[in-house]
Design a protein around this motif. Structure first.
Motif, PDB file in Angstrom:
ATOM      1  N   TYR A 278       0.827  -1.212   0.000  1.00 59.37           N
ATOM      2  CA  TYR A 278       0.000   0.000   0.000  1.00 59.37           C
ATOM      3  C   TYR A 278       0.861   1.261   0.000  1.00 59.37           C
ATOM      4  O   TYR A 278       0.472   2.291  -0.552  1.00 59.37           O
ATOM      5  CB  TYR A 278      -0.892   0.025   1.241  1.00 59.37           C
ATOM      6  CG  TYR A 278      -2.228  -0.660   1.073  1.00 59.37           C
ATOM      7  CD1 TYR A 278      -3.360   0.056   0.682  1.00 59.37           C
ATOM      8  CD2 TYR A 278      -2.375  -2.022   1.325  1.00 59.37           C
ATOM      9  CE1 TYR A 278      -4.601  -0.559   0.559  1.00 59.37           C
ATOM     10  CE2 TYR A 278      -3.606  -2.653   1.197  1.00 59.37           C
ATOM     11  CZ  TYR A 278      -4.723  -1.917   0.813  1.00 59.37           C
ATOM     12  OH  TYR A 278      -5.948  -2.536   0.687  1.00 59.37           O
ATOM     13  N   GLY A 284      -1.315   5.570   1.586  1.00 55.23           N
ATOM     14  CA  GLY A 284      -1.350   4.114   1.683  1.00 55.23           C
ATOM     15  C   GLY A 284      -1.872   3.628   3.020  1.00 55.23           C
ATOM     16  O   GLY A 284      -2.689   2.699   3.084  1.00 55.23           O
ATOM     17  N   LEU A 288      -5.359   1.520   3.566  1.00 52.64           N
ATOM     18  CA  LEU A 288      -5.321   0.210   4.215  1.00 52.64           C
ATOM     19  C   LEU A 288      -6.259   0.196   5.426  1.00 52.64           C
ATOM     20  O   LEU A 288      -6.974  -0.792   5.662  1.00 52.64           O
ATOM     21  CB  LEU A 288      -3.893  -0.130   4.636  1.00 52.64           C
ATOM     22  CG  LEU A 288      -3.696  -1.446   5.384  1.00 52.64           C
ATOM     23  CD1 LEU A 288      -4.250  -2.632   4.608  1.00 52.64           C
ATOM     24  CD2 LEU A 288      -2.203  -1.657   5.683  1.00 52.64           C
ATOM     25  N   GLY A 328      -1.599   3.787  -3.616  1.00 50.90           N
ATOM     26  CA  GLY A 328      -2.521   3.326  -2.587  1.00 50.90           C
ATOM     27  C   GLY A 328      -3.870   2.925  -3.136  1.00 50.90           C
ATOM     28  O   GLY A 328      -4.429   1.883  -2.761  1.00 50.90           O
ATOM     29  N   LEU A 332      -5.558  -0.712  -3.192  1.00 50.57           N
ATOM     30  CA  LEU A 332      -6.848  -0.891  -2.532  1.00 50.57           C
ATOM     31  C   LEU A 332      -7.817  -1.646  -3.444  1.00 50.57           C
ATOM     32  O   LEU A 332      -8.507  -2.578  -3.004  1.00 50.57           O
ATOM     33  CB  LEU A 332      -7.436   0.473  -2.154  1.00 50.57           C
ATOM     34  CG  LEU A 332      -8.844   0.444  -1.547  1.00 50.57           C
ATOM     35  CD1 LEU A 332      -8.859  -0.309  -0.223  1.00 50.57           C
ATOM     36  CD2 LEU A 332      -9.378   1.869  -1.367  1.00 50.57           C
ATOM     37  N   ASP A 335      -6.636  -5.251  -3.648  1.00 50.17           N
ATOM     38  CA  ASP A 335      -6.818  -5.951  -2.383  1.00 50.17           C
ATOM     39  C   ASP A 335      -8.294  -6.305  -2.159  1.00 50.17           C
ATOM     40  O   ASP A 335      -8.634  -7.425  -1.753  1.00 50.17           O
ATOM     41  CB  ASP A 335      -6.295  -5.070  -1.245  1.00 50.17           C
ATOM     42  CG  ASP A 335      -6.024  -5.844   0.039  1.00 50.17           C
ATOM     43  OD1 ASP A 335      -6.076  -7.088   0.009  1.00 50.17           O
ATOM     44  OD2 ASP A 335      -5.756  -5.193   1.072  1.00 50.17           O
TER      45      ASP A 335
END
Length: 445
Positions: A278, A284, A288, A328, A332, A335
């Protein structure tokens, strides 16, 4: 017992298609609700009777609202104009995305993930002042001297309430502005602010640690003693506020005594690889944290990053702030997708307005609300598409203009909230959650 007026909406709430997730509305006690501490939040929530009516399943269960304060330039981000004269297009150039479109060259990681998101290039409103533009983008309403409107987070908190012992509406790191509050809704629906930047090495969330000198054993003794005292009061009186206070303490203890809820705020639970992925920086770390909070059960998380009010030296300003944002946000999206959360999480990137079509004498751009861009991903939104268009110099919408009311109505639809439902403002005034917005059907899956 709630009155029919407390549940007011258009027609019968039990028969309308798409109506679901109704919560009771507390008429009394309206306040602004900016940056509540955990005790304040839980105490005020406890005073309201909560009842929910489920009708249909929403496409999105949660929202991550990434807000870029100051007014991010559309030309240097989502809507570059490579064929316009230099004084309009700027110095940064473009990069081709994995869908064949182009975005600003400062976003190479997001260019590789364009199939995951939708860009609306035709956002438009008429408010060139920061405060008024921000009001538009956090409420879906034009500012009014007569009434303060609730933010997205407050409305979502009002309609659904907490989940998994986490506050429904959380702000990372703090409530970003006065328009992210509760407006005419009771302050119990305000955002729970972390109180510190998760990027800090000494980061701690306020109210989530036991007081000094109180270990777990002492905590449990206090809890049991309080339960005994409360039981005598509750059985000895019928006063509503006694039961409400008891509920407040139970919720507070539930959060303090629920490892899963507390762990959601702890970035140290993430491995080094994820933290590095991140980015160990402001953007970041905040993104997260957003993922951890919605994964744990929060319904809407608002995150702020950067300062985009670049009246001077916009090229260096974008080069300074965009790389960590690009990294970031790209991670994201990856993720959330890898965890199976993107389909049920709406990610929304907004700013209060855009910037002027032409570079000014100070090598910057000034305020420009006539046309700008926002990005949406997941939660029922089609990836890999552009909706609407600005003209050749990013001066005004050329195709499918979108208003803040349209954006808000679409977000609520994805969450299963009917935007023209009426809530009760002080003075028993019925006010629609959003007035006059249209769902942007073309971008939905």
């Amino acid at each position: 017992m709630r009155s029919i007026r407390d549940m007011r909406c258009h027609g019968n709430p039990l028969t309308q298609p798409g109506m679901f997730g109704r919560r009771g509305f507390l008429v009394a006690g309206a306040a602004s609700g900016l940056g509540l501490s955990l005790p304040q939040l839980l105490m005020r929530e406890a005073s309201a009777e909560i009842k929910q009516y489920d009708f249909v399943k929403p496409k999105a269960k949660s929202v991550i609202h990434i807000y870029l304060p100051g007014g991010m330039a559309q030309q240097e981000s989502w809507d570059p104009k490579p064929y316009s004269p230099m004084e309009y297009r700027g110095d940064l150039g473009t990069i081709k995305t994995n869908t064949g479109e182009v975005i600003g060259s400062a976003m190479p990681q997001l260019a590789k993930r364009a199939d995951k998101y939708c860009v609306i290039r035709s956002m438009s409103h008429g408010e060139a002042a920061h405060e008024r533009g921000t009001h538009n983008m956090f409420t879906g309403y034009k500012p009014s001297p007569a009434l303060s409107y609730p933010s997205f987070g407050a409305v979502v908190s009002h309609e659904y309430g907490p989940r998994n012992n986490l506050p429904a509406y959380i702000c990372v790191p703090n409530v970003p502005n006065e328009f992210a509050g509760t407006g005419y809704l009771p302050s119990s629906y305000g955002g729970f602010a972390l109180g510190a930047d998760p990027a800090r090495s000494d980061f701690q969330v306020r109210d989530l640690n036991l007081a000094g000198g109180v270990d777990e054993a002492r905590f449990m003794r206090r809890k049991r003693a309080l339960e005994m005292v409360n039981q005598r009061f509750v059985t000895g009186t019928s006063a509503d506020n006694v039961g409400a206070m008891n509920t407040f303490y139970e919720r507070a203890y539930d959060l303090l005594d629920t490892p899963e809820a507390k762990a959601a705020f702890d970035l140290s639970k993430e491995d080094d690889k994820t933290r590095d992925r991140y980015g160990r920086n402001t953007a970041g770390s905040r993104m997260l944290m957003c993922r951890r909070l919605i994964e744990a059960g929060s319904r809407l998380v608002t995150m702020t990053y950067g300062s985009w009010d670049m009246h001077t030296s916009i090229t260096s300003g974008i080069r300074g702030q965009m790389p960590s944002f690009d990294q970031g946000l790209a991670v994201l999206l990856d993720d959330l997708s890898e965890r199976g959360l993107l389909d049920e999480t709406l990610v929304m990137v907004t700013s209060e307005f855009g910037r002027t079509p032409k570079i000014n004498a100070d090598a910057g751009r000034d305020h420009w609300p006539k046309v700008f861009s926002v990005m949406l991903a997941g939660g029922g939104v089609q990836g890999g598409m552009i909706h609407g268009a600005s003209d050749s110099t990013a001066s005004e919408p050329e195709l499918d203009p979108v208003s803040p009311a349209d954006l808000a109505t679409t977000m609520y639809r994805l969450l299963g909230i009917v935007a023209d439902k009426e809530l009760m403002a002080p003075g028993d005034r019925p006010i629609e959650i959003v007035d006059g917005g249209n769902v942007i059907e073309k971008i939905l899956t």
